[in-house]
Design an enzyme around this catalytic site. Structure first.
Site, PDB file in Angstrom:
ATOM      1  N   HIS A 109      -0.708  -8.997   3.632  1.00 26.32           N
ATOM      2  CA  HIS A 109      -0.293  -8.175   2.478  1.00 26.32           C
ATOM      3  C   HIS A 109      -0.766  -7.009   2.846  1.00 26.32           C
ATOM      4  O   HIS A 109      -1.685  -6.609   3.659  1.00 26.32           O
ATOM      5  CB  HIS A 109      -1.829  -8.724   2.169  1.00 26.32           C
ATOM      6  N   ASN A 127       8.623  -9.132   9.127  1.00 24.46           N
ATOM      7  CA  ASN A 127       7.123  -9.991   9.700  1.00 24.46           C
ATOM      8  C   ASN A 127       8.598 -11.191  10.800  1.00 24.46           C
ATOM      9  O   ASN A 127       8.017 -11.330  11.357  1.00 24.46           O
ATOM     10  CB  ASN A 127       6.368 -10.503   8.780  1.00 24.46           C
ATOM     11  N   ASN A 158      -0.756 -15.836   4.674  1.00 27.72           N
ATOM     12  CA  ASN A 158       0.307 -14.328   3.669  1.00 27.72           C
ATOM     13  C   ASN A 158      -0.521 -13.334   4.752  1.00 27.72           C
ATOM     14  O   ASN A 158      -1.337 -13.479   5.160  1.00 27.72           O
ATOM     15  CB  ASN A 158      -0.065 -14.359   2.481  1.00 27.72           C
ATOM     16  N   ILE A 175       4.534 -17.481  -6.025  1.00 27.78           N
ATOM     17  CA  ILE A 175       3.332 -17.005  -5.788  1.00 27.78           C
ATOM     18  C   ILE A 175       3.400 -19.456  -6.066  1.00 27.78           C
ATOM     19  O   ILE A 175       4.094 -20.014  -6.764  1.00 27.78           O
ATOM     20  CB  ILE A 175       2.564 -17.446  -7.555  1.00 27.78           C
TER      21      ILE A 175
HETATM   22  C1  GRF Z   1       5.306  -6.860   4.036  1.00 29.74           C
HETATM   23  O1  GRF Z   1       5.135  -5.955   3.754  1.00 29.74           O
HETATM   24  C2  GRF Z   1       3.774  -7.746   3.483  1.00 29.74           C
HETATM   25  O2  GRF Z   1       3.152  -7.242   4.351  1.00 29.74           O
HETATM   26  C3  GRF Z   1       4.496  -7.699   2.049  1.00 29.74           C
HETATM   27  O3  GRF Z   1       5.736  -8.368   1.976  1.00 29.74           O
HETATM   28  C4  GRF Z   1       5.953  -6.647   3.119  1.00 29.74           C
HETATM   29  C5  GRF Z   1       7.376  -8.184   3.409  1.00 29.74           C
HETATM   30  O4  GRF Z   1       8.221  -7.161   4.997  1.00 29.74           O
HETATM   31  N1  GRF Z   1       2.841  -9.112   1.954  1.00 29.74           N
HETATM   32  P1  GRF Z   1       9.394  -8.545   5.388  1.00 29.74           P
HETATM   33  O5  GRF Z   1       9.895  -9.066   4.720  1.00 29.74           O
HETATM   34  O6  GRF Z   1       8.658  -8.933   6.351  1.00 29.74           O
HETATM   35  O7  GRF Z   1      10.161  -7.079   6.707  1.00 29.74           O
END
Ligand code: GRF
Length: 207
Positions: free
Chosen positions: A115, A14, A113, A98
Site C-alpha cells: 500500500h 511491483n 498487500n 477487495i
Molecule cells: C502501487 O502503488 C501499490 O502500492 C498499490 O497499487 C499500485 C500498483 O502499482 N496497491 P503496480 O501495478 O505494481 O505498478
C-alpha cells in the site's frame, strides 16, 4: 519452494520487481506459479509473460468489488497452480478488488498487500493524494498481511518517504513506488525464508 500467486489489476511494476528479485536470485525459496488479473488488458499480464510466468484473466466486469463467488474462481485457479492454503503465498500487487472474508480465512497469514502510504494513515484509494492533501510531511509505503478489513492487517515492513513542497501526486508516487519495489521483495524474502513470527498485530523477527 513456496508457491506464490500474484493478483494484479494494472501496470504491474511491483510484480516486475518481485520477478526480477527471483530472476537475480535475491529470492531463492519461492516461485511465482501464476499471475491472475481481473482486467483483461492489465500490463501486469505482459510483465508476467516477459518472465515466462503463466497468467489467467478472470474478467470482473459487472461484478461487485467484493464478491465471494468471484473469489472462488480465483481460489480454484490458485489451487490448480499449487498455491494451496497454508503452503502458498498470495501477493496482492496493485489488485483493485477487495478479497472477501472467506478468502482471507482460507489463507491465514498467507496473503500480503503493498500500500502506498504509512498505514494506518491513508488507507483506500489515492493514498498519495490523501497524504498530499492532508499536508503531512512524511508518508511512505507498507507491506502488510491481509485481514478481514481493507488495508488493515498486521504490518510486515514500512518505509518513510519525505514530502517536498513542490511535490505533485506524480512525483511523490514515483518516489514511493521505488520504495515499494524494495520492500515488497524483502517482505516476501522474510516470509518465504521463515524469518518472521506473529504475535497478535505484531510481526516480529524470529531471533
Ligand atoms: C502501487 O502503488 C501499490 O502500492 C498499490 O497499487 C499500485 C500498483 O502499482 N496497491 P503496480 O501495478 O505494481 O505498478
Amino acid at each position: 519452494m513456496v508457491p506464490i500467486g500474484v493478483l494484479a489489476s494494472g501496470r504491474g511494476s511491483n510484480l516486475d520487481a518481485v520477478l526480477d528479485a527471483i530472476d537475480n536470485r535475491y529470492l531463492t525459496k519461492c516461485e511465482v506459479k501464476i499471475v491472475i488479473s481481473n482486467r483483461p488488458n492489465a500490463a501486469a499480464l505482459d510483465i508476467a509473460k516477459k518472465h515466462y510466468v503463466q497468467t489467467i484473466t478472470l474478467d470482473d466486469k459487472g461484478i461487485p468489488k467484493k464478491d465471494w463467488d468471484y473469489d472462488q474462481k480465483t481460489i480454484a485457479a490458485l489451487k490448480s497452480h499449487g498455491v494451496l492454503p497454508r503452503e502458498g503465498l498470495i501477493v496482492l500487487a496493485g489488485y483493485m478488488r477487495i478479497v472477501s472474508e472467506h478468502f482471507v480465512d482460507l489463507y491465514p497469514h498467507r496473503i500480503i498487500n503493498v500500500h502506498p502510504a504509512l498505514l494506518p494513515s491513508f488507507p483506500g484509494l489515492e493514498a498519495q493524494k490523501q497524504a498530499l492533501d492532508h499536508g503531512v510531511k512524511v508518508t511512505g509505503c507498507t507491506v502488510h498481511l491481509v485481514d478481514r478489513e481493507v488495508d488493515h492487517g498486521p504490518i510486515i515492513l514500512q518505509t518513510a518517504v519525505a514530502i517536498r513542497d513542490d511535490d505533485s501526486v506524480e512525483t511523490l508516487s514515483s518516489r514511493i513506488l521505488r520504495e515499494e519495489h524494495r520492500i515488497l521483495p524483502e517482505a516476501i524474502r522474510l516470509l518465504t525464508e521463515d524469518e518472521l513470527r506473529f504475535e497478535g498485530r505484531r510481526v516480529l523477527f524470529k531471533n
